[in-house]
Design an enzyme around this catalytic site. Structure first.
Site, PDB file in Angstrom:
ATOM      1  N   ASP A  61      66.220  44.938  74.877  1.00  0.00           N
ATOM      2  CA  ASP A  61      67.348  45.865  74.986  1.00  0.00           C
ATOM      3  C   ASP A  61      66.839  47.305  74.918  1.00  0.00           C
ATOM      4  O   ASP A  61      65.674  47.564  74.589  1.00  0.00           O
ATOM      5  CB  ASP A  61      68.417  45.590  73.922  1.00  0.00           C
ATOM      6  CG  ASP A  61      67.927  45.776  72.493  1.00  0.00           C
ATOM      7  OD1 ASP A  61      67.133  46.709  72.239  1.00  0.00           O
ATOM      8  OD2 ASP A  61      68.352  44.996  71.628  1.00  0.00           O
ATOM      9  N   TYR A 147      58.602  43.758  99.222  1.00  0.00           N
ATOM     10  CA  TYR A 147      57.733  44.436  98.260  1.00  0.00           C
ATOM     11  C   TYR A 147      57.753  45.943  98.486  1.00  0.00           C
ATOM     12  O   TYR A 147      57.923  46.720  97.547  1.00  0.00           O
ATOM     13  CB  TYR A 147      56.314  43.894  98.391  1.00  0.00           C
ATOM     14  CG  TYR A 147      55.328  44.550  97.441  1.00  0.00           C
ATOM     15  CD1 TYR A 147      55.441  44.366  96.065  1.00  0.00           C
ATOM     16  CD2 TYR A 147      54.294  45.348  97.919  1.00  0.00           C
ATOM     17  CE1 TYR A 147      54.544  44.961  95.194  1.00  0.00           C
ATOM     18  CE2 TYR A 147      53.395  45.941  97.052  1.00  0.00           C
ATOM     19  CZ  TYR A 147      53.525  45.754  95.693  1.00  0.00           C
ATOM     20  OH  TYR A 147      52.646  46.345  94.828  1.00  0.00           O
TER      21      TYR A 147
END
Length: 345
Positions: A61, A147
Site C-alpha cells: 500500500d 512492451y
C-alpha cells in the site's frame, strides 16, 4: 559518491543485480529493493553499506511504500523494475507504468529536496525511429509493441514528475542489453540456454540438436550490461541542471545484424550447432526491422560512452552458462550497419 544513499528498485533482475555492485564499489550506501526478497550479495556490495528489503512495489500500500523509501533516506532512486518477457500487455502495464507512477507519487511525499530518480526506459519506446540513421531523443515515440507502449507510459510519468518538481527525473532510454544473466525469454537467453544443452549433449557423446529460431532479419542496437551500469552511475551523480527532465539514449550507436551476432555467439562457444530459421515470423510479431540510437547526448551530458565490445559481452554471457573451454581465436565480429525485417530483442 562516498556516502550517497542509493535505492535500487528491481535489484533481483537482470540489470538490477549489477547496479548495486556498481554503486557500492564507488562508496555509496546501497539499499536493494526486490519483490522476491534479498538477492545474494557478492563482491563490492557485501558489508554494512548495503541493505536488502523485500517489497512488492505493486501490492504494497502507499504508506508501506513511502515508509520503506523514507527509511533509506535516498539521495538517488534507480528504477530497474519492470516486465518484459513472458508477460501479457496488462502485466506489462502494471510493471512498466503503474509501478512507476506509484514510485513517483511515493517519492513526492518524502520530506526534503526532490530525490533524483533514474528510470530505465527502452529503445522500444521509439517504435520504428529513424529508418536509416540514428534515432535521437527528440524523435517522436511511436511504439509498436506492448512492451514499448507500456515503457513509454512509465517514461512519461517520470518526466511529468520532473516538470512538477516532485522528483529530479532522468530517463535512460536503453538499447537492447546483453551480458551475463540475460533472461531466457530473450533471444540471447534462448540461444545461451540451447548452447548449455548442446555442451551437455557433447559431453555425453550425444547428437547436438539444431537451434530453431524465428527469422533473424532484424538489426539491433545493443549495449553491454556493464556499460549500462556506468551510465546509471553517471546519471545519478551528474549536475541536476544537466539531467533533470531529460531523456538520454544509452546504446552503442550501431545497428547490428542479429543473424551475424547469433552466428558469432555460436562460434565463440566452440560448439558446432546448426541453426534453422522459420520461413516467416509469428503472425503476432509487430516489432520493427532496425534500431539504432544517437548517443551524442549521453556523451555531452554524462561524459559516457560504451567501453565494452560485443565480443566481450558475448564471452561474458557464454561464461555464465558454459563450462570452461579453450578461448576462440576466430575473427572478431564485423558490425553491419543495417538490414531489413524482424526479430531480436
Amino acid at each position: 559518491m562516498p556516502g550517497l544513499s542509493v535505492v535500487v528498485l528491481g535489484s533481483g533482475g537482470f540489470l538490477g543485480r549489477g547496479l548495486g555492485a556498481a554503486f557500492a564499489s564507488r562508496g555509496a550506501r546501497v539499499h536493494l529493493f526486490s519483490r522476491g526478497g534479498p538477492p545474494p550479495v557478492t563482491g563490492p556490495p557485501a558489508g554494512r553499506t548495503t541493505t536488502a528489503t523485500r517489497l512488492d512495489l505493486l501490492t504494497a500500500d502507499a504508506k508501506e511504500l513511502r515508509t520503506a523509501l523514507a527509511a533509506a533516506r535516498p539521495d538517488v532512486v534507480v528504477n530497474a523494475a519492470g516486465r518484459a518477457w513472458r508477460a501479457d500487455e496488462a502485466e506489462m502495464a502494471a510493471g512498466n507504468a503503474t509501478l512507476v507512477e506509484r514510485v513517483v507519487t511515493a517519492l513526492a511525499a518524502l520530506p526534503g529536496p526532490p530525490v533524483r530518480l533514474v528510470h530505465l526506459g527502452s529503445v522500444h519506446e521509439y517504435g520504428a525511429g529513424d529508418p536509416a540513421g540514428a534515432t535521437g531523443e527528440d524523435h517522436r515515440p511511436e511504439p509498436v509493441t506492448p512492451y514499448g507502449r507500456t515503457k513509454l507510459l512509465g517514461t512519461r510519468a517520470v518526466l511529468r514528475g520532473a516538470r512538477e518538481g516532485s522528483v529530479e527525473g532522468v530517463v535512460l532510454r536503453l538499447a537492447n542489453v546483453i551480458g551475463a544473466g540475460v533472461p531466457e525469454g530473450s533471444l540471447f537467453g534462448r540461444v545461451a540456454a540451447h548452447l548449455d544443452e548442446a555442451a551437455a549433449a557433447r559431453a555425453r557423446g550425444e547428437h547436438i540438436a539444431a537451434l530453431r529460431l524465428p527469422p533473424l532479419r532484424a538489426a539491433r542496437d545493443l549495449v553491454d550490461a556493464g556499460d549500462v551500469a556506468d551510465a546509471v552511475v553517471a546519471a545519478a551523480t551528474a549536475p541536476s541542471a544537466a539531467v533533470n527532465g531529460q531523456v538520454i539514449n544509452v546504446g552503442r550507436g550501431e545497428a547490428v545484424a542479429m543473424r551475424a551476432l547469433i552466428d558469432r555467439m555460436i562460434a565463440l562457444s566452440g560448439l558446432d550447432v546448426p541453426v534453422t530459421e522459420a520461413a516467416e515470423a509469428p503472425a503476432a510479431r509487430t516489432d520493427v526491422a532496425r534500431q539504432c540510437l544517437d548517443i551524442s547526448r549521453a556523451r555531452r551530458l554524462l561524459g559516457w560512452r560504451p567501453s565494452r565490445g560485443l565480443d566481450d559481452s558475448l564471452r561474458n554471457l557464454l561464461a555464465s552458462v558454459l563450462p570452461p573451454e579453450r578461448p576462440s581465436h576466430s575473427t572478431p565480429l564485423g558490425i553491419t550497419a543495417g538490414v531489413p525485417a524482424g526479430e531480436g530483442k
